[in-house]
Design a protein around this motif. Sequence first.
Motif, mmCIF file in Angstrom:
data_model
loop_
_atom_site.group_PDB
_atom_site.id
_atom_site.type_symbol
_atom_site.label_atom_id
_atom_site.label_comp_id
_atom_site.label_asym_id
_atom_site.label_seq_id
_atom_site.Cartn_x
_atom_site.Cartn_y
_atom_site.Cartn_z
ATOM 1 N N TRP A 187 0.829 -1.215 0.000
ATOM 2 C CA TRP A 187 0.000 0.000 0.000
ATOM 3 C C TRP A 187 0.858 1.257 0.000
ATOM 4 O O TRP A 187 0.618 2.190 -0.777
ATOM 5 N N LEU A 188 1.867 1.279 0.864
ATOM 6 C CA LEU A 188 2.745 2.448 0.943
ATOM 7 C C LEU A 188 3.455 2.683 -0.387
ATOM 8 O O LEU A 188 3.536 3.822 -0.868
ATOM 9 N N SER A 189 3.948 1.612 -0.984
ATOM 10 C CA SER A 189 4.687 1.754 -2.243
ATOM 11 C C SER A 189 3.820 2.355 -3.340
ATOM 12 O O SER A 189 4.286 3.171 -4.146
ATOM 13 N N ALA A 190 2.537 1.967 -3.362
ATOM 14 C CA ALA A 190 1.648 2.425 -4.422
ATOM 15 C C ALA A 190 1.083 3.811 -4.176
ATOM 16 O O ALA A 190 0.933 4.609 -5.106
ATOM 17 N N SER A 191 0.786 4.119 -2.908
ATOM 18 C CA SER A 191 0.037 5.347 -2.629
ATOM 19 C C SER A 191 0.871 6.469 -2.034
ATOM 20 O O SER A 191 0.611 7.651 -2.303
ATOM 21 N N LEU A 192 1.866 6.146 -1.226
ATOM 22 C CA LEU A 192 2.598 7.182 -0.497
ATOM 23 C C LEU A 192 4.018 7.411 -0.997
ATOM 24 O O LEU A 192 4.509 8.543 -0.951
ATOM 25 N N TRP A 193 4.682 6.363 -1.429
ATOM 26 C CA TRP A 193 6.077 6.522 -1.830
ATOM 27 C C TRP A 193 6.289 7.647 -2.834
ATOM 28 O O TRP A 193 7.216 8.454 -2.681
ATOM 29 N N PRO A 194 5.441 7.800 -3.877
ATOM 30 C CA PRO A 194 5.666 8.909 -4.826
ATOM 31 C C PRO A 194 5.554 10.287 -4.186
ATOM 32 O O PRO A 194 6.066 11.262 -4.744
ATOM 33 N N LYS A 195 4.892 10.375 -3.020
ATOM 34 C CA LYS A 195 4.743 11.652 -2.329
ATOM 35 C C LYS A 195 5.802 11.846 -1.238
ATOM 36 O O LYS A 195 5.928 12.947 -0.699
ATOM 37 N N TYR A 196 6.500 10.800 -0.912
ATOM 38 C CA TYR A 196 7.392 10.832 0.244
ATOM 39 C C TYR A 196 8.749 11.451 -0.045
ATOM 40 O O TYR A 196 9.380 12.012 0.862
ATOM 41 N N VAL A 197 9.238 11.308 -1.257
ATOM 42 C CA VAL A 197 10.620 11.724 -1.542
ATOM 43 C C VAL A 197 10.655 12.610 -2.771
ATOM 44 O O VAL A 197 9.712 12.639 -3.570
ATOM 45 N N ALA A 198 11.753 13.319 -2.914
ATOM 46 C CA ALA A 198 11.952 14.160 -4.099
ATOM 47 C C ALA A 198 12.003 13.283 -5.347
ATOM 48 O O ALA A 198 12.376 12.104 -5.281
ATOM 49 N N LEU A 257 13.133 8.740 -6.295
ATOM 50 C CA LEU A 257 12.066 7.751 -6.469
ATOM 51 C C LEU A 257 12.595 6.349 -6.762
ATOM 52 O O LEU A 257 11.913 5.360 -6.473
ATOM 53 N N HIS A 258 13.791 6.240 -7.308
ATOM 54 C CA HIS A 258 14.360 4.935 -7.625
ATOM 55 C C HIS A 258 15.415 4.503 -6.605
ATOM 56 O O HIS A 258 16.182 3.562 -6.877
ATOM 57 N N ASP A 259 15.405 5.156 -5.442
ATOM 58 C CA ASP A 259 16.357 4.822 -4.377
ATOM 59 C C ASP A 259 15.815 3.619 -3.596
ATOM 60 O O ASP A 259 14.976 3.751 -2.711
ATOM 61 N N ARG A 260 16.275 2.427 -3.946
ATOM 62 C CA ARG A 260 15.748 1.209 -3.339
ATOM 63 C C ARG A 260 16.072 1.104 -1.854
ATOM 64 O O ARG A 260 15.255 0.593 -1.069
ATOM 65 N N GLU A 261 17.241 1.566 -1.469
ATOM 66 C CA GLU A 261 17.621 1.485 -0.052
ATOM 67 C C GLU A 261 16.715 2.364 0.801
ATOM 68 O O GLU A 261 16.240 1.938 1.867
ATOM 69 N N LEU A 262 16.464 3.571 0.364
ATOM 70 C CA LEU A 262 15.586 4.477 1.090
ATOM 71 C C LEU A 262 14.164 3.913 1.138
ATOM 72 O O LEU A 262 13.507 3.939 2.190
ATOM 73 N N HIS A 263 13.689 3.411 0.021
ATOM 74 C CA HIS A 263 12.363 2.800 -0.035
ATOM 75 C C HIS A 263 12.262 1.638 0.946
ATOM 76 O O HIS A 263 11.258 1.482 1.661
ATOM 77 N N ALA A 264 13.299 0.827 1.013
ATOM 78 C CA ALA A 264 13.287 -0.343 1.890
ATOM 79 C C ALA A 264 13.215 0.059 3.362
ATOM 80 O O ALA A 264 12.501 -0.573 4.152
ATOM 81 N N VAL A 265 13.941 1.095 3.733
ATOM 82 C CA VAL A 265 13.927 1.547 5.126
ATOM 83 C C VAL A 265 12.537 2.044 5.517
ATOM 84 O O VAL A 265 12.016 1.715 6.601
#
Length: 244
Positions: A122-133, A137-145
Amino acid sequence: MMTTLNNTHMPLVLIGGTLCNRRLWQPIVDQLALSAAICVELTGATTAEQVSQRLLSELPPRFLLAGFSLGAIVALQMIADAPERIAGLALLSVNPLADRPENATPRREAVRAAREQGLANWLSASLWPKYVAPSRLHDRELHAVICQMAEECGPDVLATQTEIAISRGDNREALAAATCPIIIINGLHDPICTPHHHRLAAESAPQATSVTLTQAGHFIVLEAPDEVAIPLRQWIQECLHATE
């Protein structure tokens, strides 16, 4: 839940945002050379007022206070409730306004969707695009944390924190009245706590230091810990000097 990293008479209290835990703060804590820090997670209450009162009953008599996102909303409530207890205030990715009534239904629907889909999906689909500059968006390490923190917190915590967001108040008057050193930091590419919200907070506290990170989004603490740590170190020194 509080995790004490060290002990001192003037700790820095760190309040994370929605679905955040102490992992949020670790990259910054490592750089601040603090004698003590207390990492607070927003659990066990459904309003900012309730969280504020619980924390004030548990924390030392006087402390520095930093809040990120939803944690900044709670920090504003705490400065409203007990300004004499707070020796310094840092607001990171803050929206100082009360939530709009029409947001309540979609916020609660989001909690239901998160339970059905799983927090990380859910977070990956709905919030991740709003969370980071956009550049991250393609920072896998940041996404994983960020996903790891969400899963460690769980959907019940999301439900509780959603109610805090829905019921929050506007504490700009308390911010304006605060006499302790204040710093407000935001990311330029933040669609959640926008540059407009940052300006509203800064205008309410003309005595505050205002910093905008031009390459960061909402999750400035994890996106740009080095850039956040520099003004925070200066703010801490100002706070400690003011208490001497």
